[in-house]
Design an enzyme around this catalytic site. Structure first.
Site, PDB file in Angstrom:
ATOM      1  N   GLU A 239     -16.321   6.649  -2.446  1.00  0.00           N
ATOM      2  CA  GLU A 239     -15.720   5.711  -1.572  1.00  0.00           C
ATOM      3  C   GLU A 239     -16.731   4.978  -0.817  1.00  0.00           C
ATOM      4  O   GLU A 239     -17.896   5.171  -0.440  1.00  0.00           O
ATOM      5  CB  GLU A 239     -14.974   6.565  -0.531  1.00  0.00           C
ATOM      6  CG  GLU A 239     -14.290   5.606   0.487  1.00  0.00           C
ATOM      7  CD  GLU A 239     -13.728   6.707   1.822  1.00  0.00           C
ATOM      8  OE1 GLU A 239     -12.931   6.309   2.614  1.00  0.00           O
ATOM      9  OE2 GLU A 239     -14.316   8.015   2.011  1.00  0.00           O
ATOM     10  N   LYS A 294      -5.712   2.103  -0.661  1.00  0.00           N
ATOM     11  CA  LYS A 294      -5.423   3.663  -0.202  1.00  0.00           C
ATOM     12  C   LYS A 294      -4.116   3.572   0.432  1.00  0.00           C
ATOM     13  O   LYS A 294      -3.596   2.455   1.057  1.00  0.00           O
ATOM     14  CB  LYS A 294      -6.602   3.768   0.790  1.00  0.00           C
ATOM     15  CG  LYS A 294      -6.558   5.207   1.297  1.00  0.00           C
ATOM     16  CD  LYS A 294      -7.565   5.544   2.208  1.00  0.00           C
ATOM     17  CE  LYS A 294      -8.169   6.842   2.601  1.00  0.00           C
ATOM     18  NZ  LYS A 294      -9.026   7.096   3.427  1.00  0.00           N
ATOM     19  N   CYS A 346     -10.512   9.725  -0.600  1.00  0.00           N
ATOM     20  CA  CYS A 346     -11.152  10.713   0.504  1.00  0.00           C
ATOM     21  C   CYS A 346      -9.806  11.508   1.064  1.00  0.00           C
ATOM     22  O   CYS A 346      -9.178  12.288   0.457  1.00  0.00           O
ATOM     23  CB  CYS A 346     -11.975   9.921   1.732  1.00  0.00           C
ATOM     24  SG  CYS A 346     -12.673  11.032   2.732  1.00  0.00           S
TER      25      CYS A 346
END
Length: 411
Positions: A239, A294, A346
């Site tokens: 990330e 995301k 994440c």
């Protein structure tokens, strides 16, 4: 006031709460130390549930208080990098009090079956969209499966053991045996790809300094070149491995597009589109690229899960007027050499949303930056949660991380 203190701040209640929380949290710290023994985890998990169901009502607040701290003390670590590190003690205290209240509420109607019911539904309750507290996770490295049904059966067994008269207590073994035999072995073939996941350990306080950017970019490009020389077919970098808005950097985009003719590349970086900023994964292949934005943002990190008035107030007070990131409507799948991979960045890799509607997808690529929270047990808890979802949804997860170890998790 003295009577209230004497009744609720009795050290015996505090000690009982502490001991119960230690047993309930032991699996995390044993895993952190590399001690994953199924026998110990099974015994500690069962005993902690027994204690929660039987301890005095006045101890339950302390059970939740210490569980909140043992599981989530590390959340405050990241506030240092926003310049508000002084909030750390308040964050720790907030988690303790929050979970203390939740556990105390489980005894509003002080019956064993009511406590068991509340404990069961706690895995469905996520205050402020923070979903890392899953009670059945305590069985992740035990002899029991981690399904909701199994957890319900274990609670039912403990209820019967506690409440039935001595001659009938033997019946409590029935639900727990049913839970035990729910275990199933799942095998997924490995993808037909040579995958490279280089280990990165860039400290968070160095990652975003502009003077470090050229060095970091050069090192990342070297990693890609090394993977090409080794004959790898896919390289996965963590990330925000490029600490910039990648699609606004023409030179770097051209380099990555050119390299993608020799190797498939997945890297994390920021993405800017229509005056909105996204945390994203970039997939480069055969001179083209695809963006996966995301879907699930970190509460109080990437978005403030409160009404707009409070969002603006918090952002102006603590984050220098910065705006929340934006998010995509649904997860993205990458097709890599004929194999589908679900993308996860994440925090969202530990969210149910990523694993919904998988269809024929059997693999997940997760990229993380754990340098926000290390040193702490955060990477360990994250790994245990990924094990949970890998088993639950029968997927293999490839996890590329900055700040803690890379790994592959199989169901």
């Amino acid at each position: 006031m003295f009577l209230i203190k004497r009744e609720y701040f009795n050290k015996i209640y505090i000690i009982k709460g502490l001991i119960t929380a230690l047993f309930f949290s032991a699996f995390i710290y044993l895993s952190f130390l590399g001690l994953e023994y199924k026998v110990l985890n099974t015994i500690f998990a069962l005993y902690s549930l027994y204690l929660i169901l039987t301890t005095e009502k006045k101890s339950l607040f302390y059970v939740g208080f210490f569980i909140g701290i043992f599981w989530f003390y590390w959340v405050g670590n990241s506030f240092e990098y926003y310049g508000v590190g002084y909030l750390y003690p308040l964050i720790v205290l907030a988690f303790g009090i929050g979970y203390g209240i939740l556990f105390y509420l489980s005894a509003l109607y002080d019956r064993v079956y009511f406590r068991a019911f509340i404990l069961f539904i706690l895995s469905f309750i996520h205050p402020f969209a923070f979903n890392w507290f899953i009670p059945e996770l305590i069985f992740i490295d035990s002899y029991f499966p981690i399904t909701k049904l199994s957890f319900a059966l274990i609670l039912a067994s403990l209820y019967m053991f506690i409440e039935l008269n001595p001659r009938l207590k033997i019946l409590a073994i029935i639900p727990i045996l049913i839970a035990f035999f729910q275990n199933e072995e799942i095998k997924i073939n490995e993808p037909n790809l040579k995958i490279s996941m280089p280990q990165l350990n860039i400290p968070q306080d160095q990652k975003w300094h502009k003077q470090n950017s050229p060095t970091l970019i050069s090192e990342n490009l070297n990693l890609i070149e090394n993977a090409i020389e080794k004959g790898d077919e896919l390289i996965i970098l963590p990330e925000t491995v490029f600490p910039l808005v990648l699609n606004k950097n023409d030179f770097l985009m051209e380099k990555l597009l050119k390299s993608s003719n020799q190797i498939n590349i997945i890297v994390g970086s920021l993405y800017y589109e229509e005056e909105q900023m996204y945390n994203a994964s970039y997939y480069f292949t055969k001179g083209k690229f695809q963006i996966a934005k995301k879907v699930v943002l970190v509460p109080f990190g990437e978005e403030i899960p409160l009404p707009k008035f409070f969002v603006d107030l918090i952002n102006n007070s603590f984050y220098g007027g910065a705006q929340d990131y934006k998010k995509a409507d649904k997860p993205t799948d990458f097709l890599i050499k004929g194999t589908k991979f679900r993308n996860a960045i994440c925090y969202e890799a530990t969210s149910e949303i990523i694993y919904k509607n998988l269809g024929d997808v059997k693999y997940v690529i997760a990229i993380s930056n754990n340098a926000w929270f290390t040193p702490s047990i955060e990477p360990t808890l994250q790994k245990l949660l990924l094990k949970y979802y890998a088993k639950k949804y029968k997927v293999t997860i490839f996890h590329s991380v900055n700040g803690s170890s890379n790994y592959v998790i199989r169901p």
